[in-house]
Design a protein around this motif. Structure first.
Motif, PDB file in Angstrom:
ATOM      1  N   ALA A   1      -7.991   0.190   7.642  1.00  0.00           N
ATOM      2  CA  ALA A   1      -8.353   1.482   7.047  1.00  0.00           C
ATOM      3  C   ALA A   1      -9.738   1.438   6.406  1.00  0.00           C
ATOM      4  N   ARG A   2     -10.307   2.605   6.234  1.00  0.00           N
ATOM      5  CA  ARG A   2     -11.552   2.705   5.469  1.00  0.00           C
ATOM      6  C   ARG A   2     -11.267   2.704   3.979  1.00  0.00           C
ATOM      7  N   VAL A   3     -10.109   3.293   3.601  1.00  0.00           N
ATOM      8  CA  VAL A   3      -9.791   3.415   2.178  1.00  0.00           C
ATOM      9  C   VAL A   3      -8.285   3.570   2.006  1.00  0.00           C
ATOM     10  N   LEU A   4      -7.765   3.032   0.906  1.00  0.00           N
ATOM     11  CA  LEU A   4      -6.374   3.243   0.504  1.00  0.00           C
ATOM     12  C   LEU A   4      -6.341   4.365  -0.523  1.00  0.00           C
ATOM     13  N   ILE A   5      -5.364   5.281  -0.397  1.00  0.00           N
ATOM     14  CA  ILE A   5      -5.211   6.370  -1.356  1.00  0.00           C
ATOM     15  C   ILE A   5      -4.021   6.076  -2.263  1.00  0.00           C
ATOM     16  N   LEU A   6      -4.245   6.103  -3.577  1.00  0.00           N
ATOM     17  CA  LEU A   6      -3.178   5.952  -4.579  1.00  0.00           C
ATOM     18  C   LEU A   6      -3.179   7.198  -5.458  1.00  0.00           C
ATOM     19  N   PRO A   7      -2.410   8.226  -5.094  1.00  0.00           N
ATOM     20  CA  PRO A   7      -2.468   9.504  -5.819  1.00  0.00           C
ATOM     21  C   PRO A   7      -1.426   9.651  -6.928  1.00  0.00           C
ATOM     22  N   SER A   8      -0.979   8.540  -7.517  1.00  0.00           N
ATOM     23  CA  SER A   8       0.122   8.567  -8.486  1.00  0.00           C
ATOM     24  C   SER A   8      -0.120   9.541  -9.624  1.00  0.00           C
ATOM     25  N   GLU A   9       0.970  10.203 -10.030  1.00  0.00           N
ATOM     26  CA  GLU A   9       0.912  11.138 -11.151  1.00  0.00           C
ATOM     27  C   GLU A   9       1.744  10.641 -12.322  1.00  0.00           C
ATOM     28  N   CYS A  10       2.201   9.391 -12.232  1.00  0.00           N
ATOM     29  CA  CYS A  10       2.879   8.719 -13.333  1.00  0.00           C
ATOM     30  C   CYS A  10       2.003   7.562 -13.791  1.00  0.00           C
ATOM     31  N   TYR A  11       2.406   6.901 -14.884  1.00  0.00           N
ATOM     32  CA  TYR A  11       1.683   5.720 -15.337  1.00  0.00           C
ATOM     33  C   TYR A  11       2.097   4.522 -14.485  1.00  0.00           C
ATOM     34  N   GLU A  12       1.273   4.186 -13.517  1.00  0.00           N
ATOM     35  CA  GLU A  12       1.527   2.959 -12.765  1.00  0.00           C
ATOM     36  C   GLU A  12       1.301   1.768 -13.694  1.00  0.00           C
ATOM     37  N   ASN A  13       2.012   0.673 -13.406  1.00  0.00           N
ATOM     38  CA  ASN A  13       1.851  -0.538 -14.199  1.00  0.00           C
ATOM     39  C   ASN A  13       0.858  -1.469 -13.502  1.00  0.00           C
ATOM     40  N   PHE A  14       1.217  -1.905 -12.303  1.00  0.00           N
ATOM     41  CA  PHE A  14       0.302  -2.695 -11.475  1.00  0.00           C
ATOM     42  C   PHE A  14       0.795  -2.588 -10.037  1.00  0.00           C
ATOM     43  N   PRO A  15       0.321  -1.589  -9.294  1.00  0.00           N
ATOM     44  CA  PRO A  15       0.815  -1.410  -7.928  1.00  0.00           C
ATOM     45  C   PRO A  15       0.363  -2.539  -7.012  1.00  0.00           C
ATOM     46  N   MET A  16       1.326  -3.167  -6.330  1.00  0.00           N
ATOM     47  CA  MET A  16       0.979  -4.252  -5.412  1.00  0.00           C
ATOM     48  C   MET A  16       0.085  -3.761  -4.286  1.00  0.00           C
ATOM     49  N   GLY A  17       0.241  -2.490  -3.895  1.00  0.00           N
ATOM     50  CA  GLY A  17      -0.595  -1.937  -2.840  1.00  0.00           C
ATOM     51  C   GLY A  17      -2.073  -2.009  -3.170  1.00  0.00           C
ATOM     52  N   MET A  18      -2.401  -1.832  -4.438  1.00  0.00           N
ATOM     53  CA  MET A  18      -3.804  -1.911  -4.850  1.00  0.00           C
ATOM     54  C   MET A  18      -4.334  -3.337  -4.673  1.00  0.00           C
ATOM     55  N   ALA A  19      -3.569  -4.316  -5.147  1.00  0.00           N
ATOM     56  CA  ALA A  19      -4.006  -5.710  -5.034  1.00  0.00           C
ATOM     57  C   ALA A  19      -4.106  -6.139  -3.573  1.00  0.00           C
ATOM     58  N   GLU A  20      -3.162  -5.706  -2.754  1.00  0.00           N
ATOM     59  CA  GLU A  20      -3.197  -6.041  -1.333  1.00  0.00           C
ATOM     60  C   GLU A  20      -4.386  -5.387  -0.651  1.00  0.00           C
ATOM     61  N   SER A  21      -4.695  -4.158  -1.060  1.00  0.00           N
ATOM     62  CA  SER A  21      -5.863  -3.468  -0.509  1.00  0.00           C
ATOM     63  C   SER A  21      -7.144  -4.221  -0.850  1.00  0.00           C
ATOM     64  N   PHE A  22      -7.268  -4.655  -2.095  1.00  0.00           N
ATOM     65  CA  PHE A  22      -8.425  -5.449  -2.495  1.00  0.00           C
ATOM     66  C   PHE A  22      -8.510  -6.735  -1.673  1.00  0.00           C
ATOM     67  N   ALA A  23      -7.358  -7.389  -1.461  1.00  0.00           N
ATOM     68  CA  ALA A  23      -7.349  -8.625  -0.682  1.00  0.00           C
ATOM     69  C   ALA A  23      -7.831  -8.384   0.746  1.00  0.00           C
ATOM     70  N   CYS A  24      -7.539  -7.205   1.276  1.00  0.00           N
ATOM     71  CA  CYS A  24      -7.971  -6.850   2.631  1.00  0.00           C
ATOM     72  C   CYS A  24      -9.424  -6.377   2.664  1.00  0.00           C
ATOM     73  N   GLY A  25     -10.059  -6.263   1.511  1.00  0.00           N
ATOM     74  CA  GLY A  25     -11.419  -5.766   1.461  1.00  0.00           C
ATOM     75  C   GLY A  25     -11.509  -4.270   1.676  1.00  0.00           C
ATOM     76  N   VAL A  26     -10.466  -3.553   1.260  1.00  0.00           N
ATOM     77  CA  VAL A  26     -10.400  -2.099   1.426  1.00  0.00           C
ATOM     78  C   VAL A  26     -10.474  -1.441   0.053  1.00  0.00           C
ATOM     79  N   PRO A  27     -11.454  -0.569  -0.186  1.00  0.00           N
ATOM     80  CA  PRO A  27     -11.551   0.097  -1.485  1.00  0.00           C
ATOM     81  C   PRO A  27     -10.421   1.103  -1.685  1.00  0.00           C
ATOM     82  N   VAL A  28     -10.257   1.562  -2.915  1.00  0.00           N
ATOM     83  CA  VAL A  28      -9.128   2.414  -3.281  1.00  0.00           C
ATOM     84  C   VAL A  28      -9.631   3.713  -3.914  1.00  0.00           C
TER      85      VAL A  28
END
Length: 398
Positions: free
Chosen positions: A288-315
């Motif tokens: 992907a070019r970018v991961l979308i995280l449109p959460s409307e609650c207080y996320e704590n630490f979404p694993m999807g964000m860390a995995e996206s960073f590991a893949c070199g994909v901005p959020v």
């Protein structure tokens, strides 16, 4: 060290289960002796009034869990007990068993359940902090857990009983908060500041950085439920038309409705992939070019964000809670106003108009992973938490 890991699995597997397995592997690979005590919410049978009353009792204090933990601690000498989740069948009563056995306890705060019966500070389309401000019975009034006053009352009773017993302040030697934002929330909620350490999740094995420097589609990976913001995501894509491809990976209560809406609005650029194995989801993410995280609650630490960073994909993420802290706007991704489909659409448009900037953000995201979210970076943080817990337990018994 000899470590007992404790985890109550949910009926639907999620990020907490991934973290539990990753940390177990991390500790075993480092040469520690690991034992586990796990139970699963699939054990729950609430088909009758008697069963529901038994469930409520066990959620507050499970005699079975306490007895089994005492038996484990009586057989072998553990240096520390690390608890990931006790909800619903294990229950917080295991902490007193650890106290009785003289073994220090670490608790990871994977969500906000100890402050909010719904665990995410979200109600009816917006963030809500009524329970920390006015008491957890507000959650019962609003039926925040599973849209049920009875189910929410069970959670509220568990919280009230263990607050009255000072479980959270006296029976846990060290807490793990996954972000600075979460740490502040728990301190505001009365948890001991000197015992809350910030230790993020990590990604192992490394999925590898994408090789093309930026794909031609956006991706959403996660549960399709209201608090995660998929309605805002779909509304943004209605504004974008079919100019930007979107791949949605995940399942949840809104899946069928979202798929229907996309079909009715002719959004042929949206592809629904359903739930995928972790490696397959990461492969989709990596393209992907970018991961979308449109959460409307207080996320704590979404694993999807860390995995996206590991893949070199901005959020591209909501400017809300820990997400605002974890994604550096303009460096590792972009922020948009939570709940605003117009702002999200504008940020996606910008991302497609500036592919070079997005490639550089992806490179920065990968560096963030290498600096903060690898197993190698996480291990000394875990050991520091354990050392703090052992020291606190010794001081408490001097």
């Amino acid at each position: 060290m000899k470590i007992l890991l404790v985890h109550n699995k949910y009926q639907q597997p999620g990020g907490e289960d991934v973290v539990f397995e990753q940390e177990r592997n991390l500790l075993e690979n480092a040469g520690h002796r690991i034992a586990t005590y796990c139970r699963n919410n699939s054990e729950i049978d609430d088909s009758s009034l008697v069963k529901r009353l038994q469930l409520a009792k066990n959620t507050v204090a499970s005699a079975q869990s306490r007895g089994e933990i005492l038996q484990l601690l009586g057989k072998e000498k553990f240096d520390v007990v690390h608890v990931h989740n006790t909800f619903m069948v294990i229950s917080p009563t295991i902490y007193s068993a650890c106290q009785r056995a003289g073994v220090p306890v670490v608790q990871t705060l994977h969500n906000y359940r100890l402050l909010c019966p719904a665990a995410n500070f979200y109600r009816q389309g917006h963030t809500c902090e009524e329970c920390p401000e006015h008491g957890v019975w507000r959650g019962v009034k609003h039926a925040c857990y599973r849209d049920s006053r009875a189910a929410t009352a069970t959670v509220a009773l568990m919280l009230m009983v263990h607050r009255s017993r000072h479980t959270w302040t006296e029976a846990v030697d060290s807490y793990v908060a996954l972000s600075k934002f979460a740490r502040r929330k728990f301190i505001d909620g009365g948890f001991p500041a000197d015992r809350i350490c910030v230790k993020p999740n990590f990604v192992q094995p490394d999925p590898g950085q994408r090789s093309n420097g930026g794909g031609n589609y956006a991706v959403y990976v996660g549960r399709l439920s209201a608090e995660k913001g998929p309605a805002t995501l779909l509304a943004a894509w209605k504004l974008l038309g079919n100019r930007v491809p979107l791949v949605i990976v995940g399942d949840g209560p809104m899946y069928a409705d979202l798929e229907k809406q996309a079909r009715e609005h002719g959004l042929t650029s949206i592809s629904f992939r359903g739930r995928l194995p972790r490696a397959e989801a990461q492969a989709v993410m990596r393209g992907a070019r970018v991961l979308i995280l449109p959460s409307e609650c207080y996320e704590n630490f979404p694993m999807g964000m860390a995995e996206s960073f590991a893949c070199g994909v901005p959020v591209i993420c909501s400017r809300l809670g820990a997400l605002e802290e974890l994604v550096d706007d303009g460096r590792t991704g972009l922020h948009f106003t939570a709940g605003s489909s117009e702002d999200l659409a504008a940020k996606v448009n910008w991302a497609w108009a500036n592919p070079e900037r997005m490639r550089e953000m992806g490179n920065q995201a990968r560096r963030e992973y290498e600096n903060r979210y690898t197993a190698e970076k996480n291990y000394p943080l875990v050991m520091d938490v354990y050392s703090r817990a052992i020291a606190h337990q010794r001081e408490a018994h001097v």
